[in-house]
Design an enzyme around this catalytic site. Sequence first.
Site, PDB file in Angstrom:
ATOM      1  N   THR A   7      48.341  29.209  18.485  1.00  0.00           N
ATOM      2  CA  THR A   7      49.217  28.276  19.100  1.00  0.00           C
ATOM      3  C   THR A   7      50.247  27.676  17.908  1.00  0.00           C
ATOM      4  O   THR A   7      49.884  27.582  16.683  1.00  0.00           O
ATOM      5  CB  THR A   7      48.344  26.980  19.697  1.00  0.00           C
ATOM      6  OG1 THR A   7      49.419  26.234  20.149  1.00  0.00           O
ATOM      7  CG2 THR A   7      47.617  26.321  18.568  1.00  0.00           C
ATOM      8  N   LYS A  12      47.652  20.702  19.257  1.00  0.00           N
ATOM      9  CA  LYS A  12      46.343  21.411  19.556  1.00  0.00           C
ATOM     10  C   LYS A  12      45.769  21.871  18.220  1.00  0.00           C
ATOM     11  O   LYS A  12      44.527  21.792  18.332  1.00  0.00           O
ATOM     12  CB  LYS A  12      46.803  22.622  20.333  1.00  0.00           C
ATOM     13  CG  LYS A  12      47.065  22.499  21.784  1.00  0.00           C
ATOM     14  CD  LYS A  12      47.386  23.992  22.299  1.00  0.00           C
ATOM     15  CE  LYS A  12      47.977  23.883  23.762  1.00  0.00           C
ATOM     16  NZ  LYS A  12      48.154  25.312  24.302  1.00  0.00           N
ATOM     17  N   GLU A  44      55.445  36.099  25.490  1.00  0.00           N
ATOM     18  CA  GLU A  44      55.806  35.461  26.632  1.00  0.00           C
ATOM     19  C   GLU A  44      54.509  35.085  27.636  1.00  0.00           C
ATOM     20  O   GLU A  44      53.913  35.936  27.679  1.00  0.00           O
ATOM     21  CB  GLU A  44      56.843  36.473  27.645  1.00  0.00           C
ATOM     22  CG  GLU A  44      58.106  35.461  28.020  1.00  0.00           C
ATOM     23  CD  GLU A  44      58.666  36.511  28.906  1.00  0.00           C
ATOM     24  OE1 GLU A  44      59.008  36.028  30.243  1.00  0.00           O
ATOM     25  OE2 GLU A  44      59.072  37.742  28.407  1.00  0.00           O
ATOM     26  N   ASP A  73      44.808  27.842  26.396  1.00  0.00           N
ATOM     27  CA  ASP A  73      45.811  27.685  27.437  1.00  0.00           C
ATOM     28  C   ASP A  73      45.576  26.499  28.069  1.00  0.00           C
ATOM     29  O   ASP A  73      44.456  26.689  28.703  1.00  0.00           O
ATOM     30  CB  ASP A  73      46.390  28.823  28.237  1.00  0.00           C
ATOM     31  CG  ASP A  73      47.768  28.806  28.769  1.00  0.00           C
ATOM     32  OD1 ASP A  73      48.530  28.870  28.087  1.00  0.00           O
ATOM     33  OD2 ASP A  73      48.011  28.601  30.003  1.00  0.00           O
ATOM     34  N   SER A  74      46.483  25.469  28.203  1.00  0.00           N
ATOM     35  CA  SER A  74      45.943  24.314  28.973  1.00  0.00           C
ATOM     36  C   SER A  74      47.120  23.730  29.601  1.00  0.00           C
ATOM     37  O   SER A  74      48.273  24.228  29.494  1.00  0.00           O
ATOM     38  CB  SER A  74      45.499  23.561  28.036  1.00  0.00           C
ATOM     39  OG  SER A  74      46.366  23.266  26.900  1.00  0.00           O
ATOM     40  N   PHE A 155      49.105  13.767  22.417  1.00  0.00           N
ATOM     41  CA  PHE A 155      50.303  14.529  22.613  1.00  0.00           C
ATOM     42  C   PHE A 155      50.290  14.817  23.941  1.00  0.00           C
ATOM     43  O   PHE A 155      49.630  14.286  24.782  1.00  0.00           O
ATOM     44  CB  PHE A 155      50.412  15.686  21.856  1.00  0.00           C
ATOM     45  CG  PHE A 155      49.449  16.945  22.277  1.00  0.00           C
ATOM     46  CD1 PHE A 155      48.069  16.745  22.034  1.00  0.00           C
ATOM     47  CD2 PHE A 155      49.997  17.787  23.151  1.00  0.00           C
ATOM     48  CE1 PHE A 155      47.244  18.073  22.176  1.00  0.00           C
ATOM     49  CE2 PHE A 155      49.169  18.812  23.564  1.00  0.00           C
ATOM     50  CZ  PHE A 155      47.661  18.953  23.201  1.00  0.00           C
ATOM     51  N   TYR A 157      51.079  14.876  27.434  1.00  0.00           N
ATOM     52  CA  TYR A 157      51.026  13.779  28.958  1.00  0.00           C
ATOM     53  C   TYR A 157      50.026  12.838  28.576  1.00  0.00           C
ATOM     54  O   TYR A 157      49.639  11.972  29.447  1.00  0.00           O
ATOM     55  CB  TYR A 157      50.733  14.546  30.043  1.00  0.00           C
ATOM     56  CG  TYR A 157      51.630  15.739  30.348  1.00  0.00           C
ATOM     57  CD1 TYR A 157      52.898  15.474  31.262  1.00  0.00           C
ATOM     58  CD2 TYR A 157      51.712  17.026  30.175  1.00  0.00           C
ATOM     59  CE1 TYR A 157      53.817  16.334  31.663  1.00  0.00           C
ATOM     60  CE2 TYR A 157      52.396  18.084  30.429  1.00  0.00           C
ATOM     61  CZ  TYR A 157      53.599  17.624  31.369  1.00  0.00           C
ATOM     62  OH  TYR A 157      54.713  18.544  31.827  1.00  0.00           O
ATOM     63  N   ASP A 158      49.437  12.693  27.267  1.00  0.00           N
ATOM     64  CA  ASP A 158      48.292  11.701  27.140  1.00  0.00           C
ATOM     65  C   ASP A 158      48.641  10.497  27.575  1.00  0.00           C
ATOM     66  O   ASP A 158      47.923   9.567  28.165  1.00  0.00           O
ATOM     67  CB  ASP A 158      47.813  11.784  25.658  1.00  0.00           C
ATOM     68  CG  ASP A 158      46.909  13.046  25.451  1.00  0.00           C
ATOM     69  OD1 ASP A 158      46.654  13.875  26.458  1.00  0.00           O
ATOM     70  OD2 ASP A 158      46.663  13.181  24.236  1.00  0.00           O
TER      71      ASP A 158
HETATM   72  P1  IMP Z   1      50.555  25.843  26.659  1.00  0.00           P
HETATM   73  O1  IMP Z   1      50.893  25.898  25.170  1.00  0.00           O
HETATM   74  O2  IMP Z   1      51.251  26.843  27.373  1.00  0.00           O
HETATM   75  O3  IMP Z   1      49.081  26.010  26.711  1.00  0.00           O
HETATM   76  O4  IMP Z   1      50.956  24.477  27.071  1.00  0.00           O
HETATM   77  C1  IMP Z   1      50.232  23.264  27.283  1.00  0.00           C
HETATM   78  C2  IMP Z   1      51.098  22.103  27.558  1.00  0.00           C
HETATM   79  O5  IMP Z   1      50.128  21.526  28.514  1.00  0.00           O
HETATM   80  C3  IMP Z   1      51.286  21.251  26.434  1.00  0.00           C
HETATM   81  O6  IMP Z   1      52.334  21.499  25.865  1.00  0.00           O
HETATM   82  C4  IMP Z   1      51.106  19.774  26.945  1.00  0.00           C
HETATM   83  O7  IMP Z   1      52.456  19.463  27.726  1.00  0.00           O
HETATM   84  C5  IMP Z   1      50.218  19.869  28.171  1.00  0.00           C
HETATM   85  N1  IMP Z   1      48.610  19.829  27.514  1.00  0.00           N
HETATM   86  C6  IMP Z   1      47.922  20.762  27.065  1.00  0.00           C
HETATM   87  N2  IMP Z   1      46.701  19.850  26.846  1.00  0.00           N
HETATM   88  C7  IMP Z   1      46.834  18.650  26.482  1.00  0.00           C
HETATM   89  C8  IMP Z   1      46.632  17.514  26.259  1.00  0.00           C
HETATM   90  O8  IMP Z   1      45.270  17.469  25.506  1.00  0.00           O
HETATM   91  N3  IMP Z   1      47.205  16.262  26.369  1.00  0.00           N
HETATM   92  C9  IMP Z   1      48.391  16.113  26.910  1.00  0.00           C
HETATM   93  N4  IMP Z   1      49.081  17.110  27.272  1.00  0.00           N
HETATM   94  C10 IMP Z   1      48.579  18.585  27.080  1.00  0.00           C
END
Ligand code: IMP
Length: 207
Positions: A7, A12, A44, A73-74, A155, A157-158
């Site tokens: 990442t 993260k 992508e 992925d979150s 970070f 949406y926290d």
């Molecule tokens: P990824 O990099 O595609 O996994 O996108 C994850 C996105 O989900 C992040 O850029 C945040 O917008 C949101 N996100 C994931 N984890 C968290 C967290 O722990 N706190 C707040 N937002 C999160």
Amino acid sequence: MKLFLATRNAGKVREMKAVLDGAGLAEEVEVVSALDYPHVTEPEETGSTFAENAHLKATYYARATGLPALADDSGLVVDALDGRPGVLSSRYGRDDTERIERLLSELAGVEEDARRSAHFACAMALADPDGHIVAESEGRLDGVIAREPRGNHGFGYDPIFHVPELDCRLAEALPEVKNRLSHRGRALQAILPELKRYILIARETQP
Ligand code: IMP
């Protein structure tokens, strides 16, 4: 031996390093991330689920760097929005402020807390340097979308994610508290035994 965190998200990286340090892994491996490899382009994220995207990122970065790669992925899943922003969480606006504003405006007519329920979801995957997935896990944190942002930790949406068991926003929780109960912290704890086993075997079989 190096372990690659798949990442470029500094939030993260911070959280994952803290959990790995706490588990004693810092002495076993050197933890690096995509932030340390700016020449490696991002893949992508074409998956329709968190697990698919975690697989895709782990495989891609492992092959690109020749290192074992741990990918997360979150995202935020809001019930009243049929699961949006979901896998599109990082693409819901140009920056965190815009993403939060968009989400709050989409929930403007939703009054009762019970209808503002949401959860953070995280899928993790560990790939060996050949890109084969050797372990995977998931974690989840339930909460409620608040009406205005509050708090300076974390970070994404926290600041608008209210955690009932803490009775505060996730951005008001200290980092160690967030790491203990967050979707990412739980997914990491779940994958740790297999990660430790992988590191042990890789070190024993390394020439
Ligand atoms: P990824 O990099 O595609 O996994 O996108 C994850 C996105 O989900 C992040 O850029 C945040 O917008 C949101 N996100 C994931 N984890 C968290 C967290 O722990 N706190 C707040 N937002 C999160």
